[in-house]
Motif scaffolding. Structure first.
Motif, mmCIF file in Angstrom:
data_model
loop_
_atom_site.group_PDB
_atom_site.id
_atom_site.type_symbol
_atom_site.label_atom_id
_atom_site.label_comp_id
_atom_site.label_asym_id
_atom_site.label_seq_id
_atom_site.Cartn_x
_atom_site.Cartn_y
_atom_site.Cartn_z
ATOM 1 N N ASP A 170 -0.452 4.344 25.848
ATOM 2 C CA ASP A 170 -0.046 3.981 24.489
ATOM 3 C C ASP A 170 0.369 5.231 23.705
ATOM 4 O OD1 ASP A 170 0.131 1.718 22.564
ATOM 5 O OD2 ASP A 170 -1.317 2.910 21.432
ATOM 6 N N ILE A 171 -0.361 6.309 23.904
ATOM 7 C CA ILE A 171 -0.029 7.584 23.249
ATOM 8 C C ILE A 171 1.300 8.120 23.766
ATOM 9 C CG2 ILE A 171 -0.693 10.024 23.149
ATOM 10 C CD1 ILE A 171 -3.619 9.038 22.871
ATOM 11 N N ILE A 172 1.497 8.066 25.073
ATOM 12 C CA ILE A 172 2.749 8.563 25.660
ATOM 13 C C ILE A 172 3.945 7.778 25.126
ATOM 14 C CG2 ILE A 172 4.062 8.727 27.810
ATOM 15 C CD1 ILE A 172 1.953 10.954 27.341
ATOM 16 N N GLU A 173 3.769 6.487 24.947
ATOM 17 C CA GLU A 173 4.844 5.673 24.382
ATOM 18 C C GLU A 173 5.200 6.151 22.974
ATOM 19 O OE1 GLU A 173 5.792 1.002 23.206
ATOM 20 O OE2 GLU A 173 4.060 1.489 24.473
ATOM 21 N N ARG A 174 4.191 6.472 22.186
ATOM 22 C CA ARG A 174 4.448 6.949 20.816
ATOM 23 C C ARG A 174 5.071 8.348 20.825
ATOM 24 N NH1 ARG A 174 4.553 6.568 15.655
ATOM 25 N NH2 ARG A 174 3.194 7.661 14.185
ATOM 26 N N VAL A 175 4.633 9.188 21.743
ATOM 27 C CA VAL A 175 5.237 10.515 21.890
ATOM 28 C C VAL A 175 6.738 10.377 22.135
ATOM 29 C CG1 VAL A 175 5.391 12.510 23.448
ATOM 30 C CG2 VAL A 175 3.150 11.719 22.668
ATOM 31 N N ASN A 176 7.107 9.484 23.020
ATOM 32 C CA ASN A 176 8.521 9.284 23.329
ATOM 33 C C ASN A 176 9.282 8.681 22.156
ATOM 34 O OD1 ASN A 176 8.373 10.390 25.870
ATOM 35 N ND2 ASN A 176 8.149 8.437 26.926
#
Length: 284
Positions: A189-195
Motif C-alpha cells: 500500500d505504501i509502495i503504491e502511494r510512493v508511485n
C-alpha cells in the motif's frame, strides 16, 4: 458604562468574525489557485523522488529506485548517495514504528516506519515535507499549501543516524505487532502511494496530510478502524502512547515508560555508528 461595554464586546466579536472570514478566504484561494508541483528548486536531500516497479516475473519482487543513503558529517554537511534494490515481500519479517520527539513545542515529533527482511535488509519509509532550498518547516504554513509532501525511502544508516547522531533527538524504534500478511499488504500500500506521488504531487497539510496521519491511513486501509482518530495523531510525540494502548507494539513491557526505555536506541546508535550491522546492533 454598560452600553460602552456592550459596544466593545460587539466590536471584538465583529473583528474576530472578520479575521476568521479572512483566514477562510485565504485558505480557499490557496486551495483553488495554487497547484502542487514536482518541479521546484528542491533542497538537495529531498531533490530525488523514489519509485518502485513490480517484477515482471514475480509479484513478490519489488524493485525500488532511489533509496537514500547519505553520509553525514553534520545536519548540513553530507555526501549524497542513492541506490536501487530489489525486495522480496515474501521475505518480510517485521515492521517497526519509529518516533522522534522534538524539543521545543510539546507534543511535536516525526514518525516513520522501517521494514525488516530475512536477507538482513532494512528499508525506512519517512513521510516529509519536500523543502525547497532555503525553506524550513512551519506548522502554520503547513496549513496553507506551502509545502509539497514526499515519501523518503532510505537506508536506516541514513534515516535513523541522521536523527539520533546528528540532530541529537531521542529516537524510539518500536516493533509492531502484526501478521506477515498484513505487513506485506502495508508495504505494498505504501509502495503504491510512493508511485502515485512520483507522478502526481500533493500538498502537505499540518491537519490531515502529515507523517503520522499517512501512517494511520495506511494502517487503517489494511485493518479498517484499527487506529481511531486522536489528538495523539496530531501531536505525534504521544502517538507511541496511543500505539501502546491499542496493543500495537510487540513488547512485554508493563507500561509505556518501560517500553520507551527498552526501545530508545540513541546510545547504541552512537556506539555502532560505523558498524556494517548497524540496524541489528541498535536492536540488541
Amino acid at each position: 458604562m454598560r452600553s460602552i461595554f456592550i459596544k466593545i464586546i460587539k466590536c471584538l466579536l465583529y473583528t474576530s468574525i472578520a479575521i476568521v472570514g479572512l483566514i477562510i478566504f485565504v485558505y480557499i484561494c490557496l486551495n483553488f489557485f495554487t497547484s502542487p508541483s514536482n518541479d521546484r528548486d528542491w533542497s538537495i536531500d529531498q531533490s530525488v523522488l523514489p519509485y518502485a516497479e513490480v517484477s515482471a516475473t514475480s509479484n513478490n519482487l519489488i524493485h525500488i529506485k532511489n533509496i537514500r543513503n547519505y553520509s553525514y558529517k553534520s545536519t548540513s554537511d553530507y555526501t549524497p548517495a542513492y541506490y536501487d534494490k530489489t525486495f522480496d515481500i515474501s521475505k518480510l519479517k517485521k515492521v517497526y514504528y519509529i518516533v522522534e520527539p522534538f524539543t521545543g513545542f510539546k507534543g511535536s515529533a516525526h514518525t516513520f516506519l522501517s521494514f525488516e527482511f530475512e536477507s538482513n535488509d532494512f528499508l525506512t519509509v519517512s513521510v516529509e515535507i519536500r523543502k525547497e532550498k532555503g525553506e524550513s518547516f512551519s506548522a502554520l504554513k503547513g496549513l496553507f499549501n506551502q509545502y509539497e509532501i514526499m515519501y523518503v525511502l532510505a537506508d536506516e544508516r541514513d534515516a535513523i543516524k541522521l536523527r539520533s547522531n546528528f540532530r541529537k533527538d531521542d529516537v524510539y524504534v518500536y516493533p509492531v505487532k502484526t501478521t506477515k500478511e498484513k505487513a506485506s499488504a502495508l508495504f505494498l500500500d505504501i509502495i503504491e502511494r510512493v508511485n502515485t506521488l512520483h507522478t502526481t504531487p500533493e500538498f502537505y497539510n499540518t491537519a490531515y496530510n502529515t507523517c503520522t496521519t499517512n501512517i494511520m491511513k495506511h494502517a487503517n486501509t489494511i485493518t479498517p478502524s484499527k487506529i481511531p482518530f486522536s489528538y495523539k495523531v496530531l501531536l505525534p510525540a504521544y502517538s507511541d502512547e496511543l500505539a501502546f494502548d491499542l496493543g500495537m507494539i510487540d513488547t512485554n513491557a508493563k507500561n509505556l515508560d518501560e517500553a520507551r526505555s527498552i526501545y530508545k536506541i540513541n546510545e547504541k546508535a552512537l556506539i555502532y555508528a560505523d558498524d556494517v550491522d548497524f540496524s541489528n546492533k541498535i536492536r540488541e
